[in-house]
Design a protein around this motif. Structure first.
Motif, short mmCIF file in Angstrom:
data_model
loop_
_atom_site.label_atom_id
_atom_site.label_comp_id
_atom_site.label_asym_id
_atom_site.label_seq_id
_atom_site.Cartn_x
_atom_site.Cartn_y
_atom_site.Cartn_z
N TRP A 225 28.81 47.95 29.08
CA TRP A 225 27.92 48.53 27.99
C TRP A 225 28.44 49.49 27.00
O TRP A 225 28.02 49.85 26.14
CB TRP A 225 26.23 49.11 28.34
N LEU A 226 29.27 49.89 27.69
CA LEU A 226 29.30 51.96 27.36
C LEU A 226 29.63 51.71 25.39
O LEU A 226 29.41 52.27 25.06
CB LEU A 226 30.33 52.66 27.84
N PRO A 227 30.93 51.28 25.38
CA PRO A 227 32.05 50.88 24.01
C PRO A 227 30.46 50.73 22.80
O PRO A 227 30.15 51.44 21.75
CB PRO A 227 32.86 50.20 24.12
N ASP A 228 30.26 49.72 23.27
CA ASP A 228 28.71 49.14 22.36
C ASP A 228 27.99 50.20 22.71
O ASP A 228 27.49 50.79 21.18
CB ASP A 228 28.26 47.72 22.94
N ALA A 229 26.84 50.82 23.54
CA ALA A 229 26.17 51.58 23.43
C ALA A 229 26.66 52.83 22.07
O ALA A 229 26.29 53.40 22.13
CB ALA A 229 25.52 51.64 24.36
N ASP A 292 37.86 50.62 15.44
CA ASP A 292 36.52 51.64 14.87
C ASP A 292 36.59 52.81 15.52
O ASP A 292 37.63 53.12 16.92
CB ASP A 292 35.47 50.55 15.59
N ILE A 293 37.07 54.03 14.84
CA ILE A 293 37.01 55.43 15.24
C ILE A 293 35.64 55.34 16.73
O ILE A 293 35.90 56.28 17.45
CB ILE A 293 37.20 56.31 14.11
N LYS A 294 34.40 55.39 16.60
CA LYS A 294 33.48 55.40 17.62
C LYS A 294 33.77 54.77 19.32
O LYS A 294 33.99 54.73 19.76
CB LYS A 294 31.77 55.50 17.36
N ARG A 295 34.44 53.26 18.15
CA ARG A 295 34.78 52.40 19.59
C ARG A 295 36.23 53.12 20.84
O ARG A 295 35.79 53.35 21.89
CB ARG A 295 34.95 51.51 19.35
N LEU A 296 36.78 54.07 19.96
CA LEU A 296 38.19 54.59 20.59
C LEU A 296 37.37 55.54 21.57
O LEU A 296 38.07 55.67 22.83
CB LEU A 296 38.99 54.93 19.45
N LEU B 110 29.20 42.27 18.32
CA LEU B 110 29.84 43.03 18.70
C LEU B 110 31.52 42.81 18.75
O LEU B 110 30.78 41.68 19.94
CB LEU B 110 29.20 44.28 19.64
N SER B 111 31.82 43.28 19.52
CA SER B 111 32.92 42.34 20.57
C SER B 111 33.15 42.89 21.43
O SER B 111 34.07 44.54 21.56
CB SER B 111 34.23 42.21 19.26
N GLY B 112 33.42 42.66 22.54
CA GLY B 112 33.75 43.43 23.57
C GLY B 112 32.38 44.33 24.49
O GLY B 112 32.98 44.68 25.35
#
Lengths: 493, 112, 150
Positions: A225-229, A292-296, B110-112
């Motif tokens: 859940w973390l990278p998305d949220a 994507d900077i925030k996903r990173l 959203l991916s992944g």
């Protein structure tokens, strides 16, 4: 006597904001800033005045096995300081950032509830009360993740809400099993009774709690859940979620339960080490491939939580010192990095690193502070991240586990590579010709939020100096390491 | 013992639903089933054979009572579940507005 | 939109009669919360369900004319604030947060057990307005799905 106010003030502020400021955002800003400043002052005061003592606050005038108690010791006040510090900077950053959304006063009310929930989780000494405060914090987090109102944000929030409530249900199941075995909900009382019972119970309940709170902490098998949220939320909320939310709801509760309540069972320390190492390495590898900077940044949160968990799992004085210190440092530089990402997103209108470039001249403050934060997270001297990683590294070698020391070093190198990529694409390199020339203005409050955290990145590295360490970090480590102290202090024996 | 196993089976039904169903509403219902299973578990923990309800009544002798605390706890947890269900339904409606579907395999921006 | 305003005449008539009885029952449950099963939450839910009955039977248009939704919002947040205020009063007068500082009275009397009935009433208000507003918010989603932001 201070702790109840740390919960009452944000709750009251939240209700007053919805009551009085309906529609008028200036009141909401005033209320929330006042509330958070007083919270920070109270928490710093309580941290400095607590030292290595323990104070108990018993609710509603009843005595301990019957009532909900709040525990004020070094660990809880230390966490409170982190939460309220990041909350203050996040609020400073929010004031102008959140204007782009509709109905900002709702944002402030939710923000106050988020703080109330986190403070409650940290302060409480009652396991069911912990669950309730955790749900308060989670609710506001779900709502705040979806605050932007785009399709991706609803999707991320839904995913987070489903996974979060599954884990909450598991935690509730664990609490029920603990209650049926010990007939009490006060954590110190549970800790007192557990050793007299079958050790299998501890293993079962521990496994359930590890899954439940592990999901809140986003350690790797439970990280989806973390990278998305964290990437979908507004930037100040990403900073709160990544900086303090996963720590207060996840790591803090894991420490409290597994060390103070379960008494540091060796099996779980091994499990901590393994999942910590997995999170650390896989998190950073996943981060390397992100554009994507925030996903990173979100994937780096997983990786850095891995460091903290490794430090905790070593279960030596030095290891826990490193873990706790890294927890503090990570809150600071990750919040700062998310603010930088927020500024980049606001000014360029995109989160894709490939569409940025050459922003160092246009955004000098952001560029400079993000350089400091990147160096801190990558663990370069003299910034705070270096010292905490070094302590974890040394602790791993001292504990006779060089493999984990090697993995920590490897993770640090990969982190450096990943942040060099971020710096190179966002701030240096070729200027993007297609990009919009009209950059949105970065307000003074935002700049100050970033600068103060950047200064803290340097200042907190002073905490390794023995004189300061004895005042700040050592009491925290003592609380965690002292297995019977928590029981004795809370029950007043 | 059998009743505990049945209760745990109910929990597993909920987890099964969350893992396999593709409809947002069915996922929310499965979460509800999981919650009910845990609530039921709490009530079973509180149960004592032959005991009455834990309320004082005028002119009635005090007899053995079931443990009232878990009942108070599940009241709280029911409130929380109410909140989470409302939250999820609101999100599901919003998702339906955006994607025009309740199928999670089609909601994948959203991916992944 | 117009023809779907509410349900049939039979439903409307039954609702018109029963809604007051349901609300009365909810108030009874709230006021006897410290003596019998029930209390603030259960009674609040009952009252909210009565209001939802009206919402279902008469439609969204009627309920906005009948009830002031903004006032319900205010009532909700103020009841939470009052709950906190009672708690803080307990802190100031004696014991700790939410301490029961009024005389406990005689067992089985309606006016007894100190602050508990007060808290029950406040919780009842909070739950009934909160639950109603939540479902109301879910119900008006449909109106605003034509690209308009809520």
């Amino acid at each position: 006597m201070i702790l109840p106010f740390l919960i009452i003030i944000p709750l009251l502020a939240a209700f007053l904001i919805t009551l009085i400021s309906g529609g008028r955002d200036s009141w909401a800003i005033v209320f929330s800033i006042l509330a958070v400043i007083s919270l920070l002052a109270l928490s710093v005061f309580s941290f400095l005045s607590t030292g290595s003592q323990t104070f108990i606050y018993e609710m509603s005038g009843w005595k301990i096995p019957l009532t909900i108690c709040l525990v004020q010791d070094a660990l809880s006040t230390f966490m409170l300081v982190i939460v309220n510090l990041i909350a203050l900077t996040s609020l400073m950053f929010s004031v102008s950032y959140i204007r782009q959304y509709s109905a900002p006063w709702k944002y402030y009310a939710l923000f106050m509830l988020l703080i109330a929930g986190m403070n409650g989780v940290i302060a409480t000494g009652d396991i069911f009360n912990l669950f309730v405060f955790m749900e308060i914090a989670l609710f506001s987090a779900y709502a705040l993740v979806a605050f932007g109102g785009k399709a991706e944000e609803y999707e991320a929030s839904f995913k987070y809400a489903v996974m979060g409530s599954v884990s909450s249900t598991l935690i509730l199941l664990g609490i029920g099993i603990l209650y049926s075995a010990t007939s009490t909900l006060t954590m110190a009382k549970i800790a007192e009774i557990l050793p007299t019972l079958d050790v299998k119970l501890t293993y079962w309940v521990g496994a359930i709690f590890l899954a439940g709170f592990g999901l809140k902490a986003a350690i790797i098998p439970f990280h989806a859940w973390l990278p998305d949220a964290h990437s979908s939320a507004p930037a100040p909320i990403s900073a709160m979620l990544s900086g303090v939310f996963i720590k207060s709801l996840g790591v803090y509760v894991l420490i409290r339960l597994f060390f103070n309540v379960f008494g540091g069972v060796a099996v779980f320390n091994e499990v901590f080490l393994v999942i910590g190492a997995i999170s650390m390495i896989i998190g950073v590898f996943l981060a390397l491939g992100q554009w994507d900077i925030k996903r990173l940044l979100a994937y780096h949160s997983i990786s850095q939580i891995g460091y903290i968990i490794i430090g905790i799992g070593l279960a030596t004085n030095l290891g826990i010192l490193g873990g706790v210190f890294h927890l503090f440092n990570h809150a600071i530089f990750k919040a700062l990095l998310f603010y930088n990402a927020g500024v980049l997103e606001m000014t360029t209108g995109t989160r894709d690193l490939r569409q940025m470039g050459g922003l160092a001249k246009k955004l000098p403050t952001t560029s400079f502070t993000s350089m400091i934060a990147s160096l801190s997270i990558a663990g370069l001297p003299p910034f705070n991240g270096f010292f905490s990683k070094l302590i974890i590294f040394i602790a791993a070698i001292q504990a006779g586990r060089p493999v984990y020391a090697f993995l920590a070093g490897l993770g640090s190198l990969l982190t450096l590579a990943s942040f060099m990529k971020m710096q190179r694409y966002a701030f240096y390199g070729k200027e993007n010709k297609d990009a919009d020339k009209t950059l949105a203005k970065v307000s003074t409050a935002m700049k100050w939020a970033m600068i103060s955290l950047a200064v803290l990145c340097l200042l907190t590295s002073l905490m390794v100096i023995p004189g300061i360490r004895e005042l700040t970090l050592d009491p925290v480590v003592a609380v965690i390491m002292n297995k019977t102290g928590y029981i004795a202090e809370v029950l007043g024996r | 013992m059998v009743i505990y196993i049945l209760c745990f089976a109910l929990l597993l039904v909920g987890i099964y639903g969350i893992l396999t169903k593709r409809d947002l509403i069915k996922i929310i219902l499965s979460l509800g089933i999981m919650g009910y299973a845990v609530n039921l578990m709490f009530i079973l923990f509180a149960y004592k054979r032959g005991a009455g309800y834990a309320i004082l009544v005028k002119d009635k002798a005090v007899t053995a009572m079931v443990d009232p605390l878990p009942q108070a706890l599940i009241l709280t947890s029911i409130v929380i579940e109410l909140g989470i269900t409302a939250m999820l339904v609101a999100l599901a409606i919003r998702l339906f507005e955006k994607y025009k579907t309740f199928d999670i395999t089609k909601i994948r921006r959203l991916s992944g | 939109m117009k023809p779907s305003e509410g349900m049939t005449l039979i439903v409307k008539t039954v609702t018109r009669i029963s809604v007051w009885l349901i609300i009365l029952y909810g108030i009874y449950i709230i006021l006897h919360g410290h003596l019998s099963p029930g209390g603030g939450f259960a009674g609040g839910v009952i009252i909210a369900l009565a209001l939802l009955n009206v919402l279902l039977a008469y439609g969204r248009g009627f309920i906005t004319r009948w009830l002031n939704i903004g006032f319900l919002h205010d009532l909700e947040s103020s009841s939470a604030a009052i709950f906190l205020a009672i708690g803080i009063l307990g802190m100031a007068v004696g014991g700790g947060f939410l301490a029961n500082f009024i005389s406990h009275g005689k067992l089985f009397n309606l006016l007894s057990s100190g602050t508990i009935p007060l808290l029950n009433i406040v919780i009842g208000l909070k739950v009934c307005t909160g639950l109603f507003v939540v479902v109301w918010t879910l119900a008006i989603f449909h109106l605003s799905d034509k690209g308009e932001k809520q």
